[in-house]
Design a protein around this motif. Sequence first.
Motif, PDB file in Angstrom:
ATOM      1  N   ILE A  13      21.043  18.624  -3.586  1.00 38.45           N
ATOM      2  CA  ILE A  13      21.221  17.312  -2.683  1.00 38.45           C
ATOM      3  C   ILE A  13      20.461  15.757  -3.569  1.00 38.45           C
ATOM      4  O   ILE A  13      18.976  16.898  -3.422  1.00 38.45           O
ATOM      5  CB  ILE A  13      21.326  17.665  -1.292  1.00 38.45           C
ATOM      6  CG1 ILE A  13      22.148  18.271  -0.285  1.00 38.45           C
ATOM      7  CG2 ILE A  13      21.254  16.294  -0.664  1.00 38.45           C
ATOM      8  CD1 ILE A  13      23.679  17.556  -0.669  1.00 38.45           C
ATOM      9  N   GLU A  29      21.834  10.044   0.906  1.00 34.56           N
ATOM     10  CA  GLU A  29      22.155  10.185  -0.355  1.00 34.56           C
ATOM     11  C   GLU A  29      22.409  10.105  -0.990  1.00 34.56           C
ATOM     12  O   GLU A  29      22.811   8.647  -1.333  1.00 34.56           O
ATOM     13  CB  GLU A  29      23.084  11.693   0.264  1.00 34.56           C
ATOM     14  CG  GLU A  29      24.135  10.487   0.504  1.00 34.56           C
ATOM     15  CD  GLU A  29      24.788  10.294   2.081  1.00 34.56           C
ATOM     16  OE1 GLU A  29      22.810  10.729   2.396  1.00 34.56           O
ATOM     17  OE2 GLU A  29      25.918  10.190   3.143  1.00 34.56           O
ATOM     18  N   SER A  49      25.662  13.922  -9.430  1.00 31.73           N
ATOM     19  CA  SER A  49      25.654  13.918  -8.204  1.00 31.73           C
ATOM     20  C   SER A  49      26.571  12.974  -6.916  1.00 31.73           C
ATOM     21  O   SER A  49      27.065  11.743  -7.744  1.00 31.73           O
ATOM     22  CB  SER A  49      24.417  13.176  -7.217  1.00 31.73           C
ATOM     23  OG  SER A  49      23.843  12.214  -7.269  1.00 31.73           O
ATOM     24  N   LYS A  95      25.556  15.440  -3.704  1.00 35.92           N
ATOM     25  CA  LYS A  95      25.917  16.906  -4.456  1.00 35.92           C
ATOM     26  C   LYS A  95      25.570  16.900  -5.848  1.00 35.92           C
ATOM     27  O   LYS A  95      26.427  16.831  -6.419  1.00 35.92           O
ATOM     28  CB  LYS A  95      27.009  17.300  -3.400  1.00 35.92           C
ATOM     29  CG  LYS A  95      26.689  18.144  -2.146  1.00 35.92           C
ATOM     30  CD  LYS A  95      28.325  18.881  -1.429  1.00 35.92           C
ATOM     31  CE  LYS A  95      28.336  18.759  -0.587  1.00 35.92           C
ATOM     32  NZ  LYS A  95      29.804  18.626   0.062  1.00 35.92           N
TER      33      LYS A  95
END
Length: 232
Positions: free
Chosen positions: A26, A68, A184, A189
């Motif tokens: 991550i 994220e 990502s 991810k």
Amino acid sequence: MKKFSLILIITAFASAFAPAADIIGIIALKGTPPPEVPYAPLMNDPTCGAMYKTAPTTHFYAVGPNHELADVVVSLKGVTGKSTGASQPPVTLDQKGCLYVPQILAIQTGQKLVVKNSDSCIHNVHCVPIVSGNPESNQVQMPGGSDLDYTFAQPEMFMKFKCDVHPWMFAWVSVFDSPYYGISDKDGKIVIRNVPPGKYTVEADHRKLGTLTRDVEVKDSDVTVNFTFEVK
Ligand SMILES: [Cu+2]
């Protein structure tokens, strides 16, 4: 002929069961990024501006609610000469709403990049590599015009694609000489698939935030590598 087929089958069988594992993780962003900038000139263009009620903005920092971070390009540092690009399906870069979609993408050396024009206006696709061996090219693409195909022979990070008609349009294409890379997603991810056993340095590159690296050893099961970028 029969013997040859048998060898092929054995080779395919052996490679299907060769040990390999995925590098997963991550990407996060610590700190508050600067505000994105509206594409004001886009709204002044009659065709492009008509497609929006309010100006779309840059999205340099694609951050989710839990920090994220999307659009980070990860790869195995220094791994070259392993491209499978020639046998891979093409990657598409579209021009839609007078923007490049996506703006961050990655291909292998020898892999086809297809540039489309989904808009009802002319674009001028101008790719500006800086690595010798990757040719610059500058081509008009009419609405409904044929797709433009590109391949690149040399690895290059964040090769610039711009539009000479619409000066706010940019895309950044990273070219790798191996299949071991990823970008990502909106959940931050990353996945680098089917990495053979060995010791590697995983490199994470963000267009605005720079580069982070981390050493890993891949054996026969998945390895987790997380990165946290920081807004200084
Ligand atoms: Cu354009």
